[in-house]
Design an enzyme around this catalytic site. Structure first.
Site, PDB file in Angstrom:
ATOM      1  N   GLY A 217       0.800  -1.209   0.000  1.00 20.07           N
ATOM      2  CA  GLY A 217       0.000   0.000   0.000  1.00 20.07           C
ATOM      3  C   GLY A 217       0.830   1.255   0.000  1.00 20.07           C
ATOM      4  O   GLY A 217       2.064   1.233  -0.115  1.00 20.07           O
ATOM      5  N   ILE A 219       1.470   3.595   2.354  1.00 17.95           N
ATOM      6  CA  ILE A 219       2.391   3.913   3.455  1.00 17.95           C
ATOM      7  C   ILE A 219       3.685   3.114   3.347  1.00 17.95           C
ATOM      8  O   ILE A 219       4.776   3.702   3.427  1.00 17.95           O
ATOM      9  CB  ILE A 219       1.699   3.712   4.822  1.00 17.95           C
ATOM     10  CG1 ILE A 219       0.648   4.812   5.029  1.00 17.95           C
ATOM     11  CG2 ILE A 219       2.722   3.737   5.960  1.00 17.95           C
ATOM     12  CD1 ILE A 219      -0.177   4.666   6.287  1.00 17.95           C
ATOM     13  N   GLU A 238       6.581 -10.976   5.008  1.00 18.62           N
ATOM     14  CA  GLU A 238       5.650 -11.922   4.391  1.00 18.62           C
ATOM     15  C   GLU A 238       5.483 -11.629   2.907  1.00 18.62           C
ATOM     16  O   GLU A 238       5.227 -12.521   2.115  1.00 18.62           O
ATOM     17  CB  GLU A 238       4.306 -11.909   5.091  1.00 18.62           C
ATOM     18  CG  GLU A 238       3.508 -10.640   4.938  1.00 18.62           C
ATOM     19  CD  GLU A 238       2.254 -10.662   5.792  1.00 18.62           C
ATOM     20  OE1 GLU A 238       1.190 -10.302   5.265  1.00 18.62           O
ATOM     21  OE2 GLU A 238       2.335 -11.025   6.983  1.00 18.62           O
TER      22      GLU A 238
END
Length: 434
Positions: A217, A219, A238
Site C-alpha cells: 500500500g 504507506i 511476508e
C-alpha cells in the site's frame, strides 16, 4: 513413470478439470497474484451441478462471481482475510470469516482442522526435473496442495520460477490447465502528503543494517521512498512489491548484515507489476518460503534488528490496535501483523511500528479514538505495541503508563480532535483526571 508423461497425460482445459469437484467439497485457492482465476471461473460454470462447495482463500484478485447471491446454493466463501470482493458476502451472511494468524493457516490444513478436498493453484511450467514453482504465491498454498486429496494447477509462463521452497513436483499434482492468462498485477499506489509524512517519520526509526518487514500500500511504499540514504538494509517480510526491487537495484537493500539467511530477501508471497514479477524470476537474491516458516515469530526473532511496519484502522487511548474490523464489520484480516509484531519485539534490537493516517472520512473522523467502537475486534493488544505513527508524529508506548500512553497518542492525533479526545478520555478513564 516419466514426469513428462504424467504431465502431458493430465493436461486439460479448465472446465474438464473441474469434474473432480463434487458437492460438499472444500476447495482451497491460492490468493493475491497467484489467484487461479481460470479455475475459479470454470468452477462457477458448473454451479447448476454443485451444492454447498466451500471456497477458502485469503484475498482473491479475480471476479469472485461465486460470492454473488445467485450462487449461494452452490458456493459458500470462507475468507481467511476479507477483501473488497468479499466484504458484502461476509456481512450479508452468504460467506464466513475464519480468524487466524497468517503463520498458522498451513497448520489448519496439515492437522485436518480444515481438511482440504481440492487445491487450486497457479504455477510455472515444469523445469527439466519436473518441478513447477508457485512463484509469487507460496504462503499457505504449498501446504494446501500437500494436504489436498486432489491438486489442480493453472500453468502459465508468466509465473516466475522463484528460489527457496516454492516448488512442487508434477507427480504431486493431479490436473494441469495450461493458460496464457497474465498474473494478477497491482499498480504502485498513489502516495499523497499524508503518506509521505508518515513515511518520513517511520524512516527516522530505521537504522543502517536493519531487517525490514513491509506490507502493501501507499504507506509502505512511502517509507521506501525515504530510505535512499540508508545502508545494508535486509528484508524478511511476508511479502514485497516493486519498491523493494528499486532499493535492491540502488544498493540500499543488500541483506549483508542479516543474521538469518544473510544475503537473501526472504518472503512468502509477492504482489506488484509484471516487470516486478520478471525481476523476481531473474533474481537469485530472493527466496520464497511457506508462511508457517516466514511468519513464525520465533523464526522472525532470529533476525537481529528486525523492524515490522504494519497498518491499522484505529488505535484507542490504551494502545489497542484495530486493524481488521470497522465496528463489528469484518473489513480485512489480521494477516501477519501480530506474527511480525511479536517476532520483531523478540529480536535483539527489534522494533515494531503501527502506522495510520490520523483521520478518516476525509478528515471528519479521528482514527485515534478514546475507546474502540462496540463490536470492534482488537487485532494487536496494548501489551504488544511499540511505536504508533501518524502524519503528526511518533508515539513510543513501550514501558509507558496508561496516562502517559494516552497523552502520547493524543499528541499524534489530528489537532482538531485533541481536545475532544482529552474530554472523552477523562469520561472513560479516571486515571486521566489525575
Amino acid at each position: 513413470m516419466d514426469w513428462r508423461h504424467h504431465y502431458s497425460s493430465r493436461c486439460s482445459d479448465a472446465l474438464s478439470a473441474m469434474a473432480v469437484v463434487t458437492s460438499g467439497d472444500r476447495v482451497v485457492a491460492a490468493n493475491f497474484g497467484g489467484t487461479p482465476e481460470g479455475l475459479l471461473d470454470a468452477l462457477v460454470a458448473r454451479a447448476d451441478e454443485l451444492r454447498n462447495v466451500e471456497i477458502v482463500h485469503m484475498v482473491s484478485m479475480g471476479k469472485c462471481d461465486y460470492m454473488q447471491p445467485e450462487y449461494s446454493a452452490s458456493f459458500r466463501h470462507n475468507a481467511l482475510f476479507a477483501g473488497a470482493s468479499s466484504r458484502d458476502c461476509i456481512w450479508e451472511g452468504r460467506g464466513d470469516y475464519t480468524p487466524c494468524f497468517f503463520h498458522e493457516i498451513p497448520r489448519l490444513f496439515r492437522d485436518s482442522v480444515m481438511p482440504v478436498d481440492v487445491a487450486f493453484i497457479t504455477a510455472s511450467p515444469p523445469d527439466r526435473m519436473g518441478n513447477v514453482s508457485l512463484g509469487i504465491a507460496v504462503d499457505y498454498s504449498i501446504q494446501a496442495c500437500l494436504s489436498a486429496k486432489t491438486v489442480i494447477a493453472e500453468i502459465t509462463e508468466h509465473m516466475p520460477f522463484t528460489n527457496g521452497a516454492s516448488c512442487l513436483h508434477v507427480s504431486q499434482i493431479d490436473r494441469f490447465v495450461p493458460t496464457d492468462r497474465p498474473l494478477m498485477a497491482l499498480d504502485p499506489p498513489s502516495i499523497g502528503p499524508v503518506e509521505r509524512d508518515i513515511g518520513s517519520h517511520i524512516a527516522s526509526l530505521i537504522q543502517d543494517g536493519d531487517c525490514l518487514q513491509l506490507g502493501i500500500g501507499a504507506i509502505p511504499d512511502a517509507v521506501l521512498g525515504f530510505l535512499d540514504e540508508k545502508n545494508d538494509l535486509g528484508i524478511h517480510s511476508e511479502m514485497i512489491s516493486d519498491g523493494v526491487a528499486g532499493l535492491v537495484k540502488s544498493g540500499v537493500v543488500t541483506c549483508r548484515r542479516k543474521t538469518l539467511h544473510p544475503g537473501k530477501i526472504v518472503i512468502s508471497f509477492a504482489m506488484g507489476t509484471p516487470n516486478f514479477y520478471r525481476w523476481l524470476g531473474q533474481n537469485s537474491m530472493v527466496d520464497v518460503y511457506p508462511v508457517d516458516y516466514v511468519n513464525d515469530p520465533f523464526v522472525i526473532a532470529q533476525n537481529h534488528n528486525q523492524v515490522s511496519i504494519n497498518s491499522a484502522l484505529s488505535v484507542d487511548l490504551l494502545g489497542q490496535v484495530a486493524a481488521d474490523t470497522l465496528g463489528p464489520m469484518q473489513f480485512s484480516g489480521i494477516g501477519g501483523q501480530v506474527d511480525f509484531v511479536r517476532g520483531a519485539r523478540r529480536a535483539p534490537g527489534g522494533r515494531s511500528i503501527i502506522a495510520l493516517p490520523a483521520t478518516a472520512a476525509r478528515g471528519t473522523a479521528s482514527r485515534i479514538v478514546a475507546t474502540l467502537e462496540p463490536g470492534q475486534a482488537v487485532s494487536t493488544s496494548r501489551n504488544d505495541i511499540d511505536y504508533i505513527v501518524t502524519e503528526y508524529g511518533i508515539a513510543h508506548l513501550t514501558g509507558k503508563t496508561l496516562a502517559a500512553r494516552a497523552e502520547a497518542l493524543i499528541a499524534i492525533a489530528a489537532p482538531q480532535f485533541r481536545d475532544e479526545l482529552k474530554d472523552r478520555g477523562r469520561q472513560c478513564f479516571k486515571w486521566l483526571n489525575q
